[in-house]
Every structure is written in C-alpha cells, then in structure tokens.
Design a protein around this motif. Structure first.
Motif, PDB file in Angstrom:
ATOM      1  N   TYR A 104     -12.535  25.480  42.839  1.00 51.61           N
ATOM      2  CA  TYR A 104     -11.640  25.018  41.930  1.00 51.61           C
ATOM      3  C   TYR A 104     -10.632  23.918  42.509  1.00 51.61           C
ATOM      4  CZ  TYR A 104      -7.632  24.438  39.177  1.00 51.61           C
ATOM      5  OH  TYR A 104      -6.529  24.029  38.287  1.00 51.61           O
ATOM      6  N   PRO A 105     -10.188  24.166  43.790  1.00 53.99           N
ATOM      7  CA  PRO A 105      -9.348  23.080  44.535  1.00 53.99           C
ATOM      8  C   PRO A 105     -10.290  21.529  44.449  1.00 53.99           C
ATOM      9  CG  PRO A 105      -8.941  24.682  45.532  1.00 53.99           C
ATOM     10  CD  PRO A 105     -10.320  25.302  44.528  1.00 53.99           C
ATOM     11  N   GLY A 106     -11.460  21.747  44.925  1.00 56.54           N
ATOM     12  CA  GLY A 106     -12.186  20.590  45.064  1.00 56.54           C
ATOM     13  C   GLY A 106     -12.621  20.015  43.789  1.00 56.54           C
ATOM     14  N   ILE A 107     -12.831  20.676  42.755  1.00 55.33           N
ATOM     15  CA  ILE A 107     -13.190  20.263  41.499  1.00 55.33           C
ATOM     16  C   ILE A 107     -11.969  19.552  40.889  1.00 55.33           C
ATOM     17  CG2 ILE A 107     -14.064  21.136  38.969  1.00 55.33           C
ATOM     18  CD1 ILE A 107     -15.515  23.234  40.432  1.00 55.33           C
ATOM     19  N   LYS A 108     -10.787  20.206  40.926  1.00 56.63           N
ATOM     20  CA  LYS A 108      -9.710  19.755  40.386  1.00 56.63           C
ATOM     21  C   LYS A 108      -9.392  18.404  41.049  1.00 56.63           C
ATOM     22  CE  LYS A 108      -5.886  19.657  37.746  1.00 56.63           C
ATOM     23  NZ  LYS A 108      -4.628  20.391  37.937  1.00 56.63           N
ATOM     24  N   ALA A 109      -9.634  18.187  42.096  1.00 59.63           N
ATOM     25  CA  ALA A 109      -9.349  16.979  42.728  1.00 59.63           C
ATOM     26  C   ALA A 109     -10.050  15.901  42.429  1.00 59.63           C
ATOM     27  CB  ALA A 109      -9.705  17.086  44.321  1.00 59.63           C
ATOM     28  N   SER A 110     -11.567  16.147  42.118  1.00 61.34           N
ATOM     29  CA  SER A 110     -12.344  15.272  41.453  1.00 61.34           C
ATOM     30  C   SER A 110     -11.785  14.820  40.391  1.00 61.34           C
ATOM     31  CB  SER A 110     -13.702  15.839  41.482  1.00 61.34           C
ATOM     32  OG  SER A 110     -14.240  16.280  42.626  1.00 61.34           O
ATOM     33  N   LEU A 115      -9.129  10.900  36.672  1.00 60.59           N
ATOM     34  CA  LEU A 115      -8.017  10.329  35.798  1.00 60.59           C
ATOM     35  C   LEU A 115      -7.412   9.048  36.495  1.00 60.59           C
ATOM     36  CD1 LEU A 115      -5.939  13.697  34.861  1.00 60.59           C
ATOM     37  CD2 LEU A 115      -7.461  12.405  33.467  1.00 60.59           C
ATOM     38  N   TYR A 116      -7.297   9.050  37.724  1.00 62.37           N
ATOM     39  CA  TYR A 116      -7.015   7.605  38.266  1.00 62.37           C
ATOM     40  C   TYR A 116      -7.806   6.584  38.141  1.00 62.37           C
ATOM     41  CZ  TYR A 116      -6.008   4.140  41.768  1.00 62.37           C
ATOM     42  OH  TYR A 116      -5.900   3.025  42.307  1.00 62.37           O
ATOM     43  N   GLU A 117      -9.159   6.634  38.363  1.00 66.68           N
ATOM     44  CA  GLU A 117     -10.128   5.694  37.870  1.00 66.68           C
ATOM     45  C   GLU A 117     -10.055   5.217  36.493  1.00 66.68           C
ATOM     46  OE1 GLU A 117     -11.607   4.040  40.177  1.00 66.68           O
ATOM     47  OE2 GLU A 117     -11.676   5.410  41.787  1.00 66.68           O
ATOM     48  N   PHE A 118      -9.710   6.109  35.329  1.00 65.19           N
ATOM     49  CA  PHE A 118      -9.591   5.734  34.003  1.00 65.19           C
ATOM     50  C   PHE A 118      -8.225   4.969  33.999  1.00 65.19           C
ATOM     51  CE2 PHE A 118      -8.511   6.439  29.560  1.00 65.19           C
ATOM     52  CZ  PHE A 118      -9.749   6.360  28.909  1.00 65.19           C
ATOM     53  N   ILE A 129     -17.485  10.466  37.157  1.00 64.13           N
ATOM     54  CA  ILE A 129     -16.578  11.545  37.943  1.00 64.13           C
ATOM     55  C   ILE A 129     -16.510  12.662  36.948  1.00 64.13           C
ATOM     56  CG2 ILE A 129     -14.491  12.369  38.809  1.00 64.13           C
ATOM     57  CD1 ILE A 129     -14.237   9.598  40.216  1.00 64.13           C
ATOM     58  N   PHE A 130     -16.207  12.406  35.788  1.00 66.63           N
ATOM     59  CA  PHE A 130     -15.817  13.458  34.699  1.00 66.63           C
ATOM     60  C   PHE A 130     -17.418  14.062  34.369  1.00 66.63           C
ATOM     61  CE2 PHE A 130     -11.981  10.752  33.276  1.00 66.63           C
ATOM     62  CZ  PHE A 130     -11.297  11.599  33.756  1.00 66.63           C
ATOM     63  N   GLU A 131     -18.386  13.119  34.487  1.00 68.99           N
ATOM     64  CA  GLU A 131     -19.648  13.937  34.073  1.00 68.99           C
ATOM     65  C   GLU A 131     -20.123  15.091  34.980  1.00 68.99           C
ATOM     66  OE1 GLU A 131     -24.177  12.741  32.845  1.00 68.99           O
ATOM     67  OE2 GLU A 131     -22.766  11.131  33.494  1.00 68.99           O
ATOM     68  N   ALA A 132     -19.830  14.710  36.344  1.00 67.73           N
ATOM     69  CA  ALA A 132     -20.018  15.578  37.538  1.00 67.73           C
ATOM     70  C   ALA A 132     -19.216  16.933  37.396  1.00 67.73           C
ATOM     71  CB  ALA A 132     -19.892  15.024  38.782  1.00 67.73           C
ATOM     72  N   VAL A 133     -17.978  16.793  37.042  1.00 67.86           N
ATOM     73  CA  VAL A 133     -16.948  17.742  36.859  1.00 67.86           C
ATOM     74  C   VAL A 133     -17.299  18.857  35.781  1.00 67.86           C
ATOM     75  CG1 VAL A 133     -14.560  18.294  36.415  1.00 67.86           C
ATOM     76  CG2 VAL A 133     -14.964  16.386  37.975  1.00 67.86           C
ATOM     77  N   SER A 134     -17.725  18.232  34.809  1.00 67.75           N
ATOM     78  CA  SER A 134     -17.978  18.795  33.443  1.00 67.75           C
ATOM     79  C   SER A 134     -19.305  19.640  33.695  1.00 67.75           C
ATOM     80  CB  SER A 134     -18.647  17.915  32.406  1.00 67.75           C
ATOM     81  OG  SER A 134     -19.671  17.273  32.658  1.00 67.75           O
ATOM     82  N   VAL A 135     -19.902  19.508  34.867  1.00 64.84           N
ATOM     83  CA  VAL A 135     -21.200  20.361  35.072  1.00 64.84           C
ATOM     84  C   VAL A 135     -20.693  21.332  36.174  1.00 64.84           C
ATOM     85  CG1 VAL A 135     -23.424  20.365  36.272  1.00 64.84           C
ATOM     86  CG2 VAL A 135     -22.969  18.372  34.782  1.00 64.84           C
ATOM     87  N   SER A 136     -19.701  20.988  37.002  1.00 63.73           N
ATOM     88  CA  SER A 136     -19.240  21.899  38.007  1.00 63.73           C
ATOM     89  C   SER A 136     -18.256  22.940  37.356  1.00 63.73           C
ATOM     90  CB  SER A 136     -18.720  21.185  39.304  1.00 63.73           C
ATOM     91  OG  SER A 136     -19.300  20.290  39.789  1.00 63.73           O
ATOM     92  N   SER A 144     -14.340  21.152  29.552  1.00 60.18           N
ATOM     93  CA  SER A 144     -14.269  20.656  28.294  1.00 60.18           C
ATOM     94  C   SER A 144     -13.360  19.586  28.420  1.00 60.18           C
ATOM     95  CB  SER A 144     -13.828  21.621  27.259  1.00 60.18           C
ATOM     96  OG  SER A 144     -12.366  22.177  27.722  1.00 60.18           O
ATOM     97  N   LEU A 145     -12.182  19.500  29.068  1.00 55.90           N
ATOM     98  CA  LEU A 145     -11.401  18.496  29.535  1.00 55.90           C
ATOM     99  C   LEU A 145     -12.195  17.236  29.955  1.00 55.90           C
ATOM    100  CD1 LEU A 145      -7.858  19.485  30.958  1.00 55.90           C
ATOM    101  CD2 LEU A 145      -8.113  18.222  28.870  1.00 55.90           C
ATOM    102  N   SER A 146     -12.947  17.601  30.806  1.00 54.86           N
ATOM    103  CA  SER A 146     -13.748  16.622  31.543  1.00 54.86           C
ATOM    104  C   SER A 146     -14.908  15.822  30.615  1.00 54.86           C
ATOM    105  CB  SER A 146     -14.501  17.017  32.672  1.00 54.86           C
ATOM    106  OG  SER A 146     -13.628  17.324  33.549  1.00 54.86           O
TER     107      SER A 146
END
Length: 229
Positions: A104-110, A115-118, A129-136, A144-146
């Motif tokens: 979780y900490p690493g996934i949330k960091a991603s 959000l920053y890049e957006f 980034i969001f695509e990778a997080v949506s899988v992890s 779902s947020l990703s």
C-alpha cells in the motif's frame, strides 16, 4: 498378589526413568545444543517480527508525510523557489517509497505522483501511472480511483478510445461498489454522445438512472440528457 503387581509396576517405572536418565546423561551436550538452538531461533523470529513491524510502521509514516507534502503543494504558488524545492523533495520521497515498498505505501506514493503529473498537465505521464496503479490496487478504492483518473488523463491527452476503455473498466470491475461508478457511467454516455451514437448514449444514461436512482449528481445530469436525446 496386589503387592507383587505394585512391585512389578514400580520396577517398570524405574526402568523407564533409568532409560530417560541414561539418555540425558549420554546426550546431555546434544540436548543442551538443541535447546540453545531453539532459543536462538525463537529470539531470531522475535527480532524479525519486530524489525518487520518497525519497517512497516515507518513506511506508513512515510506515506502519511508524503500525503501532507502533496496537499501542501496544491496550496503553494508555483512560481516560487519554495514551490520548486518542495516539488523536488516530494518527487524524491515518492520515488524512494515506491522503490522500497510494493504494498500500500508504495502504491499510494505512485498514485500521488500521478496526481502531481496530472496537475502539471503531463497527461500522458499521469495516465501511465494511473494505469499501473489500477492494476496493482485492483479491488481497492485506489484501484477504482486510478481508473477514473486514468480515464480523465487519457481524455485530456486526446486518447478518447482509451478513456472510454477506462470508464468502462470502472463499471466492469467494480459495479455499484465504487463511489466513482456513477461518474464513470455518465462519462461513458457523454463520450458516446460526442461520437454521435445517441442510442448507445441514451441507453448508458438510462442504465445510470436505473442503477443509482434519480437523486445523485450524475443521475440528475443523465436524466437531463435522456430528455434531450
């Protein structure tokens, strides 16, 4: 007769005791070594559990700090040196946490980095980034947020087909269980409408109304579009 039995029983007990005593007498060193080894293993397990617990606690503290850093960035003047310094620190801390944690900490960091890049209108980078997080993070609220943020990023990047795919995945993967589902369905209908497919758009808007009623924000918007179409 009973006395004789008792004597025999006592003799058998004494024999067993003698054998046990003999074993410990002959193998005392071995028993001591085994006992010491067991103690060492127990201590080692205790140390490992403690270290793992401390490590996990530090990672969760790090993600809480990173979350605060991102929130602070959103309120800062982007033209200042202070902002640039804060951004560098945020990205450095995010990358360090991503590299050290696959949970979780690493996934949330991603996710925060996405959000920053957006926010910087780096939509392609944010989408990746969001695509990778949506899988992890699939199956969790971050998943779902990703997807919903990834869809918005792809749409802003000009990839409407990929955006539609991601909006559909919110509904397909989470159904009514995600808070983002009404928004996803509305945007699916909106994209179909923009593409000129009014029937499919109307059907999607109606699905949103059927699934979530008419009181929600997106249900009201869908109801208005159904009337127009």
């Amino acid at each position: 007769m009973k006395a004789k039995d008792n004597i025999q029983e006592l003799t058998a007990t004494e024999k067993v005791a003698g054998k046990v005593e003999g074993f410990f007498s002959k193998n005392g060193k071995l028993v001591a070594i085994i006992a010491a080894a067991v103690i060492v293993i127990v201590i080692a397990i205790g140390i490992i559990v403690t270290v793992a617990g401390n490590s996990a606690e530090k990672k969760f503290e790090a993600i809480a700090k990173l979350d605060s850093q991102y929130t602070a960035l959103t309120a800062m003047d982007e033209t200042t040196d202070e902002y640039r310094t804060a951004v560098d620190q945020f990205l450095s801390d995010a990358d360090a946490l991503i590299a050290s944690s696959k949970d979780y900490p690493g996934i949330k960091a991603s996710y925060l980095k996405g959000l920053y890049e957006f926010s910087q209108m780096n939509y392609s980078a944010a989408a990746s980034i969001f695509e990778a997080v949506s899988v992890s993070a699939k199956g969790s609220y971050l998943g779902s947020l990703s997807l919903i943020n990834g869809a918005a990023a792809y749409e802003n990047a000009g990839d409407q087909a990929k955006a539609l795919e991601f909006y559909n995945k919110v509904w397909d993967d989470y159904g009514k269980n995600a808070a983002e589902s009404p928004k996803a369905l509305f945007n699916i209908g909106r994209i179909y409408e923009e593409k000129g497919d009014k029937e499919l758009a109307k059907a999607t808007y109606q699905q949103l109304i059927d699934e979530f009623g008419t009181t929600g924000e997106y249900s009201k918007l869908a109801s208005a579009r159904v009337v127009v179409l």
